[in-house]
Enzyme design. Structure first.
Site, PDB file in Angstrom:
ATOM      1  CG  HIS A  68      -2.065   0.828   1.300  1.00  0.00           C
ATOM      2  ND1 HIS A  68      -2.444   1.659   0.279  1.00  0.00           N
ATOM      3  CD2 HIS A  68      -2.959   1.075   2.317  1.00  0.00           C
ATOM      4  CE1 HIS A  68      -3.500   2.367   0.660  1.00  0.00           C
ATOM      5  NE2 HIS A  68      -3.830   2.031   1.896  1.00  0.00           N
ATOM      6  CG  ASP A 101       2.951   4.454  -3.895  1.00  0.00           C
ATOM      7  OD1 ASP A 101       2.846   5.584  -3.419  1.00  0.00           O
ATOM      8  OD2 ASP A 101       2.236   3.496  -3.545  1.00  0.00           O
ATOM      9  CG  HIS A 113      -3.815   0.161  -8.028  1.00  0.00           C
ATOM     10  ND1 HIS A 113      -5.141   0.031  -7.724  1.00  0.00           N
ATOM     11  CD2 HIS A 113      -3.305   1.044  -7.138  1.00  0.00           C
ATOM     12  CE1 HIS A 113      -5.427   0.807  -6.702  1.00  0.00           C
ATOM     13  NE2 HIS A 113      -4.328   1.429  -6.323  1.00  0.00           N
TER      14      HIS A 113
HETATM   15  N1  CMC Z   1       5.676  -7.085 -10.066  1.00  0.00           N
HETATM   16  C1  CMC Z   1       5.578  -8.321 -10.657  1.00  0.00           C
HETATM   17  N2  CMC Z   1       4.439  -9.004 -10.764  1.00  0.00           N
HETATM   18  C2  CMC Z   1       3.333  -8.460 -10.242  1.00  0.00           C
HETATM   19  C3  CMC Z   1       3.331  -7.187  -9.625  1.00  0.00           C
HETATM   20  C4  CMC Z   1       4.570  -6.498  -9.554  1.00  0.00           C
HETATM   21  N3  CMC Z   1       4.633  -5.293  -8.979  1.00  0.00           N
HETATM   22  N4  CMC Z   1       2.090  -6.868  -9.195  1.00  0.00           N
HETATM   23  C5  CMC Z   1       1.322  -7.909  -9.536  1.00  0.00           C
HETATM   24  N5  CMC Z   1       2.063  -8.877 -10.167  1.00  0.00           N
HETATM   25  C6  CMC Z   1       1.551 -10.128 -10.778  1.00  0.00           C
HETATM   26  C7  CMC Z   1       1.256 -11.186  -9.707  1.00  0.00           C
HETATM   27  O1  CMC Z   1       2.388 -12.020  -9.470  1.00  0.00           O
HETATM   28  C8  CMC Z   1       0.126 -11.932 -10.362  1.00  0.00           C
HETATM   29  O2  CMC Z   1       0.667 -12.753 -11.389  1.00  0.00           O
HETATM   30  P1  CMC Z   1      -0.024 -14.182 -11.723  1.00  0.00           P
HETATM   31  O3  CMC Z   1      -1.407 -13.840 -12.189  1.00  0.00           O
HETATM   32  O4  CMC Z   1       0.841 -14.762 -12.765  1.00  0.00           O
HETATM   33  O5  CMC Z   1      -0.011 -14.953 -10.434  1.00  0.00           O
HETATM   34  C9  CMC Z   1      -0.678 -10.844 -11.075  1.00  0.00           C
HETATM   35  O6  CMC Z   1       0.282  -9.816 -11.371  1.00  0.00           O
HETATM   36  C10 CMC Z   1      -1.815 -10.231 -10.223  1.00  0.00           C
HETATM   37  O7  CMC Z   1      -1.262  -9.797  -8.987  1.00  0.00           O
HETATM   38  P2  CMC Z   1      -2.010  -9.866  -7.586  1.00  0.00           P
HETATM   39  O8  CMC Z   1      -1.013  -9.977  -6.499  1.00  0.00           O
HETATM   40  O9  CMC Z   1      -3.103 -10.903  -7.645  1.00  0.00           O
HETATM   41  O10 CMC Z   1      -2.696  -8.432  -7.558  1.00  0.00           O
HETATM   42  P3  CMC Z   1      -3.306  -7.701  -6.302  1.00  0.00           P
HETATM   43  O11 CMC Z   1      -4.444  -6.916  -6.809  1.00  0.00           O
HETATM   44  O12 CMC Z   1      -3.603  -8.656  -5.185  1.00  0.00           O
HETATM   45  O13 CMC Z   1      -2.125  -6.746  -5.790  1.00  0.00           O
HETATM   46  C11 CMC Z   1      -0.666  -4.897  -5.626  1.00  0.00           C
HETATM   47  C12 CMC Z   1      -2.018  -5.400  -6.135  1.00  0.00           C
HETATM   48  C13 CMC Z   1      -0.623  -3.384  -5.742  1.00  0.00           C
HETATM   49  C14 CMC Z   1      -0.524  -5.269  -4.133  1.00  0.00           C
HETATM   50  C15 CMC Z   1       0.465  -5.550  -6.465  1.00  0.00           C
HETATM   51  O14 CMC Z   1       0.352  -5.178  -7.820  1.00  0.00           O
HETATM   52  C16 CMC Z   1       1.858  -5.203  -5.918  1.00  0.00           C
HETATM   53  O15 CMC Z   1       2.352  -5.883  -5.009  1.00  0.00           O
HETATM   54  N6  CMC Z   1       2.509  -4.129  -6.488  1.00  0.00           N
HETATM   55  C17 CMC Z   1       3.770  -3.646  -5.977  1.00  0.00           C
HETATM   56  C18 CMC Z   1       3.506  -2.807  -4.741  1.00  0.00           C
HETATM   57  C19 CMC Z   1       2.964  -1.443  -5.074  1.00  0.00           C
HETATM   58  O16 CMC Z   1       3.475  -0.757  -5.961  1.00  0.00           O
HETATM   59  N7  CMC Z   1       1.926  -1.026  -4.311  1.00  0.00           N
HETATM   60  C20 CMC Z   1       1.362   0.326  -4.436  1.00  0.00           C
HETATM   61  C21 CMC Z   1      -0.029   0.349  -4.963  1.00  0.00           C
HETATM   62  S1  CMC Z   1      -0.533   2.015  -5.431  1.00  0.00           S
HETATM   63  C22 CMC Z   1      -0.634   2.882  -3.940  1.00  0.00           C
HETATM   64  C23 CMC Z   1      -1.874   2.578  -3.211  1.00  0.00           C
HETATM   65  O17 CMC Z   1      -2.957   2.971  -3.684  1.00  0.00           O
HETATM   66  O18 CMC Z   1      -1.767   1.948  -2.134  1.00  0.00           O
END
Ligand code: CMC
Length: 429
Positions: free
Chosen positions: A266, A365, A307
């Site tokens: 987050h 971010d 995201h």
């Molecule tokens: N790098 C590599 N792979 C990723 C990333 C990433 N940053 N984010 C998602 N994926 C992949 C993930 O491995 C999955 O792949 P597969 O379908 O093959 O298993 C797919 O994309 C979907 O990911 P998810 O984890 O199911 O997505 P989520 O909606 O649960 O998580 C997130 C969203 C923001 C937590 C995630 O994208 C992440 O960890 N990003 C990096 C951290 C980040 O930048 N966070 C700030 C968000 S913006 C500020 C805010 O509003 O808080």
């Protein structure tokens, strides 16, 4: 609301179950599953991917189209034509203020910027190397011990003054948490300054010299606050609502929001982005890190990408990128190695099949880390700055919930532990 219905058939239950379907003004319809409990059923949705936990009129996101509206106004219009305190007014009251309303609001917030003198001593209890977010979790919660006249959540005037105090005092506390970490004296707010300018003054000023805050950096900081002001039911806002649903006081609820924001998935991502860029070091190492991000056996993720809601460019990131370009040009930063890594990483991720398929765009971010670094903000303060900006969103949602009808938030579970068994005395284990 509408008279649409959804019908659910469940193995083992004779009659189909009819569930009401509601339509909002924008966004997907929602199925009211409240009646399922009486049928002995719960819904199962870890991570609340498909669950609307409340009705709200504050912010709307269309993640597929990359749209973010506050009270109907697009974020890019607010970031470019409004300012942070005006956006706060909009989020809190639902309409843009006229000239007099704005002046009164700005003056009210400005008059609340100082914190109780005794609160300053609270900081001495922390280690010097404490993370500023750790300090913020503590001192914001501690406000409830200082401002007893804003703790009665059933009293509208108490709720109002709590909102003013939180918006006004967050920059003061944020700057104090930084000053404490570097062993410099706390700076009192200077109420002749604007909100963001005052924050930079308290961060970087010292009592021995006249304050000298760059208007370009003040404007950039104000825009950063505006871009972070609200984001509907994200993890920290939902935490504030959940804490608030038990009747907890507003300062305690916001402290809970700060704790939820801290995590790297987050708000903590902006700090993690900078750490990642520093770890990558130069453009020649990018391929290795991109390969790691794609490797399912490696927990590494590209921080600042992806995201939960946006499956298109994060509209905040678009404005933040423009702002980053402006600030870097203004500061004459052209050859920064971290910036080169960031730019190349962005290009690669936007071209790479893995990121395209999963719709992983740079998020807010990614660019805020770059711009804050260029402004000379220490990395450990990045998430604190997110918290300062988001405070109005948290308090607006808390206020919306408390002033309407609400019940304590209490999710259910799919239990997969032991069935009942008898206690074993020690000698039989
Ligand atoms: N790098 C590599 N792979 C990723 C990333 C990433 N940053 N984010 C998602 N994926 C992949 C993930 O491995 C999955 O792949 P597969 O379908 O093959 O298993 C797919 O994309 C979907 O990911 P998810 O984890 O199911 O997505 P989520 O909606 O649960 O998580 C997130 C969203 C923001 C937590 C995630 O994208 C992440 O960890 N990003 C990096 C951290 C980040 O930048 N966070 C700030 C968000 S913006 C500020 C805010 O509003 O808080």
């Amino acid at each position: 609301m509408s008279d649409k219905k959804a019908t659910l058939t469940v193995d083992g239950i004779d009659e189909p179950i009819e569930l009401p379907v509601y339509s909002g003004t924008l966004g997907p319809d929602v199925i009211d599953v409240g009646a399922l409990t009486a049928k002995g059923l719960f819904t199962y949705d870890p991570g609340f991917v498909s669950t609307a936990a409340c009705e709200s009129q504050i912010t709307f996101i269309d993640g597929g189209k990359g749209i973010l509206l506050h009270r109907g106004y697009p974020i890019d219009q607010l970031a470019n034509q409004s300012d942070y305190l005006e956006t706060c007014y909009l989020l809190l009251y639902g309409e843009l203020p006229n000239k007099e309303e704005k002046e009164k609001f700005v003056s009210t917030i400005t008059k609340h910027t100082m914190v109780h003198e005794q609160l300053a001593r609270f900081f001495q209890g922390f280690r010097r190397d404490a993370h500023p977010m750790a300090i913020m979790c503590g001192v914001v919660g501690a406000l409830s011990a200082f401002y007893h006249d804003s703790l009665d959540i059933s009293d509208e005037s108490h709720r109002q003054i709590a909102a003013f105090r939180l918006i006004a005092k967050m920059p003061t506390l944020a700057a104090m948490s930084y000053k404490f970490s570097i062993g410099q004296p706390f700076m009192y707010p200077d109420n002749s300054m604007g909100y963001a300018e005052n924050f930079l003054h308290m961060m970087f000023g010292n009592p021995c010299e006249p304050s000298n805050v760059s208007p370009v950096l003040s404007k950039a900081m104000d825009r950063i606050f505006t871009l972070h002001a609200d984001h509907e039911q994200n993890a920290s806002t939902s935490t504030v609502r959940l804490a608030g649903s038990s009747g907890a006081n507003p300062f305690a609820c916001i402290a809970a929001g700060i704790a939820a924001l801290w995590g790297p998935s987050h708000g903590g991502a902006n700090e993690a982005v900078l750490e990642m860029l520093e770890e990558i070091g130069d453009v020649y190492h990018i391929d290795e890190f991109v390969a790691r991000a794609k490797d399912k056996n490696d927990p590494f993720r590209l921080m600042g990408f992806g995201h939960r809601v946006y499956k298109n460019f994060d509209p905040r990131a678009k404005v933040m990128k423009e702002s980053a370009d402006e600030v870097l040009a203004e500061l004459g930063i052209v050859d920064d190695p971290l910036l080169a890594v960031a730019k190349r990483l962005e290009e690669i991720a936007l071209e790479d099949e893995y990121f395209i398929e999963r719709k992983l765009y740079p998020n807010v971010d990614f660019y805020s880390g770059i711009i804050l670094k260029a402004m000379g903000i220490p990395t450990s303060m990045f998430t604190v700055i997110f918290a300062v900006g988001r405070t109005v969103g948290w308090i607006a949602h808390w206020h919306e919930m408390i002033s309407g009808s609400y019940r304590i938030g209490r999710p259910r579970q799919l239990y997969t532990g032991y069935t009942q068994r008898d206690f074993k005395p020690m000698d039989q284990r």
